[in-house]
Design a protein around this motif. Structure first.
Motif, PDB file in Angstrom:
ATOM      1  N   ARG A  77       2.329   1.679  -3.343  1.00  0.00           N
ATOM      2  CA  ARG A  77       1.341   2.201  -4.285  1.00  0.00           C
ATOM      3  C   ARG A  77       1.158   3.707  -4.112  1.00  0.00           C
ATOM      4  O   ARG A  77       1.008   4.452  -5.086  1.00  0.00           O
ATOM      5  CB  ARG A  77       0.001   1.462  -4.114  1.00  0.00           C
ATOM      6  N   ALA A  78       1.209   4.176  -2.873  1.00  0.00           N
ATOM      7  CA  ALA A  78       1.107   5.619  -2.618  1.00  0.00           C
ATOM      8  C   ALA A  78       2.263   6.366  -3.266  1.00  0.00           C
ATOM      9  O   ALA A  78       2.084   7.448  -3.837  1.00  0.00           O
ATOM     10  CB  ALA A  78       1.072   5.872  -1.107  1.00  0.00           C
ATOM     11  N   HIS A 111      -1.139  11.425   0.927  1.00  0.00           N
ATOM     12  CA  HIS A 111      -1.999  10.257   0.665  1.00  0.00           C
ATOM     13  C   HIS A 111      -2.163   9.401   1.919  1.00  0.00           C
ATOM     14  O   HIS A 111      -3.260   8.925   2.219  1.00  0.00           O
ATOM     15  CB  HIS A 111      -1.402   9.392  -0.452  1.00  0.00           C
ATOM     16  N   LEU A 112      -1.052   9.212   2.631  1.00  0.00           N
ATOM     17  CA  LEU A 112      -1.083   8.286   3.773  1.00  0.00           C
ATOM     18  C   LEU A 112      -1.702   8.929   5.021  1.00  0.00           C
ATOM     19  O   LEU A 112      -2.382   8.259   5.802  1.00  0.00           O
ATOM     20  CB  LEU A 112       0.335   7.803   4.088  1.00  0.00           C
ATOM     21  N   GLN A 139       0.822  -1.203   0.000  1.00  0.00           N
ATOM     22  CA  GLN A 139       0.000   0.000   0.000  1.00  0.00           C
ATOM     23  C   GLN A 139       0.866   1.266   0.000  1.00  0.00           C
ATOM     24  O   GLN A 139       0.565   2.235  -0.706  1.00  0.00           O
ATOM     25  CB  GLN A 139      -0.893  -0.029   1.235  1.00  0.00           C
ATOM     26  N   THR A 181       3.109  11.577  -1.158  1.00  0.00           N
ATOM     27  CA  THR A 181       2.920  10.253  -0.548  1.00  0.00           C
ATOM     28  C   THR A 181       2.422  10.390   0.883  1.00  0.00           C
ATOM     29  O   THR A 181       1.486   9.698   1.319  1.00  0.00           O
ATOM     30  CB  THR A 181       4.253   9.475  -0.569  1.00  0.00           C
ATOM     31  N   THR A 215       1.702   6.191  -7.157  1.00  0.00           N
ATOM     32  CA  THR A 215       0.609   7.101  -7.528  1.00  0.00           C
ATOM     33  C   THR A 215       1.082   8.553  -7.488  1.00  0.00           C
ATOM     34  O   THR A 215       0.801   9.350  -8.387  1.00  0.00           O
ATOM     35  CB  THR A 215      -0.576   6.908  -6.550  1.00  0.00           C
ATOM     36  N   SER A 216       1.846   8.874  -6.462  1.00  0.00           N
ATOM     37  CA  SER A 216       2.325  10.247  -6.306  1.00  0.00           C
ATOM     38  C   SER A 216       3.249  10.628  -7.454  1.00  0.00           C
ATOM     39  O   SER A 216       3.141  11.731  -8.012  1.00  0.00           O
ATOM     40  CB  SER A 216       3.054  10.406  -4.973  1.00  0.00           C
TER      41      SER A 216
END
Lengths: 411, 411
Positions: free
Chosen positions: B338-339, B408-409, B335, B405, B342-343
């Motif tokens: 993935r962050a 996102h988290l 996960q 990131t 994606t970033s």
């Protein structure tokens, strides 16, 4: 007893080998008798007394080399020389060099005992400092004798304690007055242990040494690029050590491509920066390659250079080969070799021609005196080691070939 | 400015990198800032003052690790951690570790400047003694944090002068009171230079680090037979060095057989007796091999053992491989990875997944905190070197990916 069935006394030869091995003898059964030391003086004193007792005339040259001569019927003929050296490595064995001198003594004692006269005189030689272990380089007295080494330069060589060769010679009382090289021989024969495994492996007693390998020494470097062992993919590395490994195997291949007598050795290697998790950016190593044939040695040089260039290009590293020493091969005298071979055959001893890979006084004298060598086996090819070993039978066989060869040459 | 178009201030980040590089700065442009030295104290003092000025709450644990926290809207949520280390190698560069801490600082300054609140708190971490250059081993504080290293044992480690880790910590005044590992995170992200050449070679700006290679270290020996370089024919040799060379090339082949991420390195080698004209009877060397996949690492082990056995038999030598260190591979959290990915995509930055070949604090925290790393290119893959270099643009790109990131988290 006639000239044709005369043989040496193997018990006496063995006893002499064992007796003198006490001078500088080590607990492990070897000899520590570095040149021009107190031990060397003692064995020289023993040699001088022994040859005088045998009725021989002793001369000593300015390099300390000792010459014991048995007269011939024809004093106008040049003497036939036998000889080797009584000095040893610091952890030397009982046979390297010593066998050649003491077998020569045994030959002269045998001739005396049988009352046999020869046409030419026979001279037994104890060359000074063959080993080079205390004063580098080795074979220095035979080198001066052959005109390949400058005598004044040799006198100035120093040992680790800064003692000069000339002073050490004076200190043991063995600086003679005879000019070096003045005494010329009709031929020179050196009996020696093989210091290699070939005779033993093939079950042969006598090696008829037809040539001495030429040798080339090089200091080499591989320059690649240092990088991180964990994060540098294999395909982008310029790893100096892997290039070294490929070059090492190429040098191993080049040698036999040029016949069974070619050899190549890498004795010293160091990778830098010598860190477990860093790809070496530099490797330093030595290369020693030898061949008894000059053209084959040249082909080895070309093969090695081509391998270095090809591997360097393919791996994007620089492989540098700096040749620091080049000793050309020498061929021993055909007639003296034939005398050795004939003698071995007459004695019914198994024999083969062989080349010498190590240096010997005979290799030096060969340029000014018709020379050859006789090899006998030594256990596992081990030499320069207290474990050096040769059998009583093989030593006697070698001495008998030496006796017969000298009789052929001295007439 | 909103959360979606927020970017860090690349000039401010670069200025901070250059400013703190003066603390322990070397004439060649690197940093000498060994852990727990006066230079480390000065950069810690700077860090403490700077984060307080930024309104962050500073905590220090018993290993000296520093935690600077920006509160979240939801204090019940575990903080999202960013971090790396401010200590360096003795001839370290300006980016290894430092970039991860200072980019984290820049992220927090950017959030402050834009007045953006996050749900979870965000904590910036400066791990003590990542390098292990003064006190071995490295990554010791993150190791204690993860429960993989005993804290009392770590305190007793000594430097070359016999100074204990705990005493050095006291001497600079950075032994905190907070129990190590008490503070738990919802995720941890470490931005770091790649310390390898892949991103640069492929022209990619961001590495999404999905795994860290497992590594095995071995001390190895080849036992052959010492013999004379001149008189031992090639075909009867038991040359330890030639066997080593063949094994080295085999290890180089085994690595890529198991995919592009496998690596094998021989960093240290020594031939004995290290004499130019003696065939080596023994070779000692180190072997380091790594792979991010545990099964592939096992296959490498088998391939290496098979090569050693086959080469040993063929060459009549004994190749011994003693494994002294085995660090299994770790996979980073899907996960968090993935962050990161994606970033990077949202920012339009070129990127690829990559594995880490070196050790990092993130590799340790991964076992107790969902963790991932972000790599940016460094020039020629060079690190642990004063010539270490990364561009302002790449540092900024990495910091922007870190910012996004974390957003996102942290929500």
């Amino acid at each position: 007893v006639t000239r044709t069935n005369l043989t040496i006394d193997s018990d006496r030869l063995w006893a002499t080998l064992m007796e003198t091995a006490e001078i500088g003898g080590t607990p492990k059964g070897g000899i520590n008798r570095l040149t021009l030391t107190e031990e060397d003086r003692r064995v020289r004193d023993w040699f001088a007394q022994t040859v005088r007792e045998a009725g021989l005339e002793l001369g000593i040259d300015q390099m300390g080399t000792m010459y014991a001569t048995r007269p011939g019927r024809d004093p106008s003929r040049k003497p036939i020389a036998m000889g080797s050296h009584l000095d040893t490595q610091p952890t030397g064995g009982k046979f390297d060099g010593v066998l050649g001198v003491l077998a020569g003594l045994e030959v002269l004692r045998t001739l005396n005992g049988a009352g046999i006269e020869t046409e030419a005189p026979i001279t037994l030689v104890n060359w000074t400092n063959e080993e080079g272990a205390r004063f580098a380089p080795g074979m220095v007295a035979s080198g001066v004798y052959a005109g390949e080494v400058d005598q004044a330069w040799a006198m100035e060589r120093q040992d680790r304690d800064g003692v000069r060769f000339g002073d050490a010679l004076d200190a043991i009382g063995y600086r003679g007055t005879e000019p070096v090289g003045e005494r010329r021989f009709g031929a020179m024969v050196e009996l020696h242990i093989e210091q290699g495994p070939i005779l033993e492996l093939e079950g042969k007693t006598i090696g008829v040494v037809t040539a001495a390998k030429g040798s080339i020494w090089a200091d080499c470097r591989v320059l690649g690029r240092e990088s991180h062992a964990g994060s540098t993919p294999m395909n982008v590395r310029r790893d100096a050590l892997m290039a070294f490994a490929e070059f090492a195997l190429a040098s191993e291949t080049v040698a036999p491509q040029n016949g069974p007598d070619g050899v190549a050795t890498i004795g010293v290697v160091e990778a830098l920066p010598a860190s477990r998790n860093t790809i070496p950016g530099e490797v330093r190593f030595t290369l020693d390659y030898r061949h008894p044939d000059a053209e084959a040695l040249d082909r080895m040089t070309r093969g090695i250079d081509e391998a270095a260039s090809a591997i360097g290009s393919a791996r994007r590293v620089d492989i540098q080969i700096e040749r620091i020493w080049n000793k050309p091969p020498i061929a021993f005298d055909e007639q003296v070799c034939r005398a050795v071979e004939t003698s071995a055959a007459e004695l019914g001893l198994s024999h083969r021609t062989i080349t010498s890979g190590a240096g010997h006084d005979a290799v030096l004298t060969a340029s000014v005196v018709p020379t050859a060598m006789i090899f006998v086996p030594c256990k596992d090819g081990i030499s320069h080691n207290e474990a050096e070993s040769a059998t009583k039978e093989d030593c006697a066989a070698g001495a008998n070939v030496l006796l017969r060869t000298v009789l052929h040459l001295a007439g």
